[in-house]
Design an enzyme around this catalytic site. Structure first.
Site, PDB file in Angstrom:
ATOM      1  CB  SER A   1      -0.894   0.004   1.237  1.00  0.00           C
ATOM      2  OG  SER A   1      -0.091   0.140   2.390  1.00  0.00           O
TER       3      SER A   1
ATOM      4  N   GLY B   1       4.262   2.134   1.924  1.00  0.00           N
ATOM      5  CA  GLY B   1       5.349   2.573   1.035  1.00  0.00           C
ATOM      6  C   GLY B   1       6.011   3.846   1.537  1.00  0.00           C
TER       7      GLY B   1
ATOM      8  CD  GLU C   1       3.369  -2.792  -8.680  1.00  0.00           C
ATOM      9  OE1 GLU C   1       3.815  -3.871  -9.043  1.00  0.00           O
ATOM     10  OE2 GLU C   1       2.156  -2.544  -8.498  1.00  0.00           O
TER      11      GLU C   1
ATOM     12  CB  CYS D   1      -1.280  -3.366  -8.449  1.00  0.00           C
ATOM     13  SG  CYS D   1      -0.302  -4.519  -9.393  1.00  0.00           S
TER      14      CYS D   1
HETATM   15  P1  ADP Z   1      -1.652  -4.518   2.179  1.00  0.00           P
HETATM   16  O1  ADP Z   1      -2.558  -3.455   2.714  1.00  0.00           O
HETATM   17  O2  ADP Z   1      -1.705  -4.691   0.727  1.00  0.00           O
HETATM   18  O3  ADP Z   1      -1.587  -5.758   3.008  1.00  0.00           O
HETATM   19  P2  ADP Z   1       0.611  -3.293   3.346  1.00  0.00           P
HETATM   20  O4  ADP Z   1       1.197  -2.115   2.682  1.00  0.00           O
HETATM   21  O5  ADP Z   1      -0.116  -3.105   4.622  1.00  0.00           O
HETATM   22  O6  ADP Z   1      -0.223  -3.993   2.233  1.00  0.00           O
HETATM   23  O7  ADP Z   1       1.731  -4.366   3.616  1.00  0.00           O
HETATM   24  C1  ADP Z   1       2.631  -4.805   2.606  1.00  0.00           C
HETATM   25  C2  ADP Z   1       3.783  -5.479   3.297  1.00  0.00           C
HETATM   26  O8  ADP Z   1       4.528  -4.516   4.065  1.00  0.00           O
HETATM   27  C3  ADP Z   1       3.405  -6.573   4.273  1.00  0.00           C
HETATM   28  O9  ADP Z   1       4.330  -7.646   4.130  1.00  0.00           O
HETATM   29  C4  ADP Z   1       3.546  -5.907   5.639  1.00  0.00           C
HETATM   30  O10 ADP Z   1       3.810  -6.789   6.684  1.00  0.00           O
HETATM   31  C5  ADP Z   1       4.740  -4.992   5.400  1.00  0.00           C
HETATM   32  N1  ADP Z   1       4.853  -3.838   6.329  1.00  0.00           N
HETATM   33  C6  ADP Z   1       3.908  -3.280   7.094  1.00  0.00           C
HETATM   34  N2  ADP Z   1       4.392  -2.198   7.769  1.00  0.00           N
HETATM   35  C7  ADP Z   1       5.688  -2.069   7.405  1.00  0.00           C
HETATM   36  C8  ADP Z   1       6.739  -1.134   7.726  1.00  0.00           C
HETATM   37  N3  ADP Z   1       6.548  -0.127   8.566  1.00  0.00           N
HETATM   38  N4  ADP Z   1       7.933  -1.306   7.125  1.00  0.00           N
HETATM   39  C9  ADP Z   1       8.138  -2.309   6.261  1.00  0.00           C
HETATM   40  N5  ADP Z   1       7.187  -3.219   5.913  1.00  0.00           N
HETATM   41  C10 ADP Z   1       5.979  -3.110   6.477  1.00  0.00           C
END
Ligand code: ADP
Length: 457
Positions: free
Chosen positions: A213, A217, A234, A268
């Site tokens: 997300s 990101g 991405e 996406c």
């Molecule tokens: P979605 O909403 O599509 O699940 P997210 O953006 O919440 O996507 O999560 C994508 C990935 O990033 C997951 O593997 C999640 O555990 C990881 N993630 C969540 N918070 C962080 C952070 N602060 N730093 C790095 N990775 C994270």
């Protein structure tokens, strides 16, 4: 290592079709991540010293392994994130069939290049970068890791994969396909959620390859900034489909249904906004409703279902809230919205406007949101009215559609088709949909460190 003193915590995985627990994995303790990264760095030195072709050859057996375990892999994808078995098989087949071409294009991209001018001869090398963190989402739980791991590993890097906490079993399964193909610790898996992702991006790594997300990101990019680390992100999108006055309406409707509903809209580049020329509007809506009526959502293991459940209740509720907001602001719901558990029947919404959440925030659900436009200028203005811009599709007479495509602020446009491009092109977004990109010669090189050596002729 602090294993002896660390409490063992597990992450459970649930089937979104019925809520049953499928299994669990051990969560990687945050305080172990530093030592995991250190062991990856040591392993990388040896792996990076292998010849480029040898590194590509080491990964070739993956195709047979994927082929041999196709049913097991597809069943696991369906069970863990809900897409239909057919869609899951398609995910595995795309990985299997594309592997050799992918390995070829990566090795070509990483060849040294020679330059000569002004009495100087230079060679540009593509060296390994070091340790890559691949943080991946749940919507294509094997393909997304695959897309990042293959170029990262062939470039001579060690990789630490953190699969989404929604699909830990798929992540573990995919990583296990590499067993015996790589030296120890070249590929390691960290399981967990935000805490593990955060610790990983803050650790001593060289590149973060992230798909997820926009909100996360941003956090990843902020963490990368601290160490001036390279990042390829991405993020989400809000892809428009424009149906011009000279479009083949049946083709456009078939695409709209497919691209809005496939993977329960959790892709996406799924179509999130549909703009139809006013002369075709009512016919388009009638035909789209018929397509939605013919699309049956339910347990993805049942072949009668062309649409699986959404990944979880949170995602379902997010979609329902957007639909409620659209209705409250005057949009018409022409079909769908019956829910059973996490399953949402495909939704067709007419007359959405750009004040609605539906037009501005990624939906990521089986929703086809449609409105009309009067002329090409208005279609372009509406399509570009978003701060996201991964893909777009334009349906119409091809020359006409190309003039529209030239003015869209997105990374990829499909003319009378999806955004899927010829081999060798990047997967790239515009605006806040991506930061860096992958695939293509330039994309593969983002996993490498460029080094130029020059001497006098
Ligand atoms: P979605 O909403 O599509 O699940 P997210 O953006 O919440 O996507 O999560 C994508 C990935 O990033 C997951 O593997 C999640 O555990 C990881 N993630 C969540 N918070 C962080 C952070 N602060 N730093 C790095 N990775 C994270």
């Amino acid at each position: 290592m602090t294993t002896a003193t660390t409490r063992r915590l597990t992450l459970a995985s649930y089937d979104p079709a019925n809520g049953q627990q499928l299994g669990e994995v051990e969560i990687t303790p945050v305080d172990q991540i530093t030592s995991i990264v250190a062991s990856a760095r040591r392993a990388q030195e040896d792996w990076g010293a292998h010849h480029l072709d040898a590194r590509a050859d080491a990964l070739r057996p993956l195709a047979d392994r994927l082929r041999d375990r196709r049913d097991e892999a597809a069943n696991l994808i369906t069970a863990e994130m809900g897409k239909t078995l057919r869609e899951a098989q398609g995910e595995i087949d795309a990985m299997t069939e594309g592997l050799n071409a992918e390995l070829r294009s990566i090795t070509q991209a990483l060849q040294p290049e020679h330059f000569e001018s002004d009495g100087i001869r230079s060679i540009q090398h593509q060296d390994p970068l070091g340790v890559v963190a691949a943080i991946t989402p749940w919507n294509y739980p094997m393909m997304m890791p695959h897309w990042l791991l293959i170029p990262a590993l062939v470039a001579g890097n060690a990789v630490i994969l953190k699969p989404s906490e929604e699909t830990p079993l798929c992540g573990a399964f995919y990583a296990s396909l590499f067993d015996g193909l790589l030296p120890a610790n070249v590929l390691q898996t960290v399981q967990g959620a935000d805490d593990q992702g955060k610790a990983l991006v803050e650790a001593d790594i060289d590149l973060i390859a992230f798909t997820g997300s926009r909100e996360t990101g941003r956090k990843v990019l902020a963490a990368a900034a601290q160490g001036i680390k390279r990042a390829i992100l991405e993020l989400g999108s809000k892809d428009p489909l424009i149906v011009l006055n000279d479009a083949d309406i049946d083709d456009a409707v078939a695409f709209a249904a497919r691209s809005s509903f496939a993977n329960a809209g959790q892709a996406c580049v799924s179509t999130e906004r549909i703009y139809v020329h006013h002369t075709l509007y009512n016919t388009f809506l009638d035909k789209l409703v018929s397509a939605a009526v013919a699309t049956h959502a339910g347990d993805g293991r049942n072949p009668d279902h062309t649409l699986g459940p959404m990944v979880n209740a949170r995602q379902r509720d997010h979609v329902l809230a957007q639909i409620a907001d659209a209705k409250a602001r005057g949009a018409r719901v022409l079909h769908g919205v019956t829910t059973q558990g996490n399953t949402l029947q495909p939704v067709v919404i007419a007359d959405f406007t750009h004040e609605m959440d539906l037009a501005r925030i990624e939906t990521f659900g089986p929703v086809a949101a449609v409105r009309s436009f009067n002329d090409d200028e208005q279609a372009i203005q509406l399509a570009n009215d978003s701060d996201l811009g991964l893909g777009a599709a334009v349906f119409g007479e091809p020359e006409h559609a190309e003039t529209i495509a030239a003015r869209l602020k997105v990374g990829m446009v499909g003319i009378n088709k999806s955004v899927g491009s010829a081999h060798g092109c990047p997967w790239v977004g515009a605006r806040q949909s991506s930061y860096g990109f992958h695939s293509s010669r330039e994309g593969h090189r983002q996993f490498a460190q460029t080094r130029v050596v020059s001497r006098l002729i």
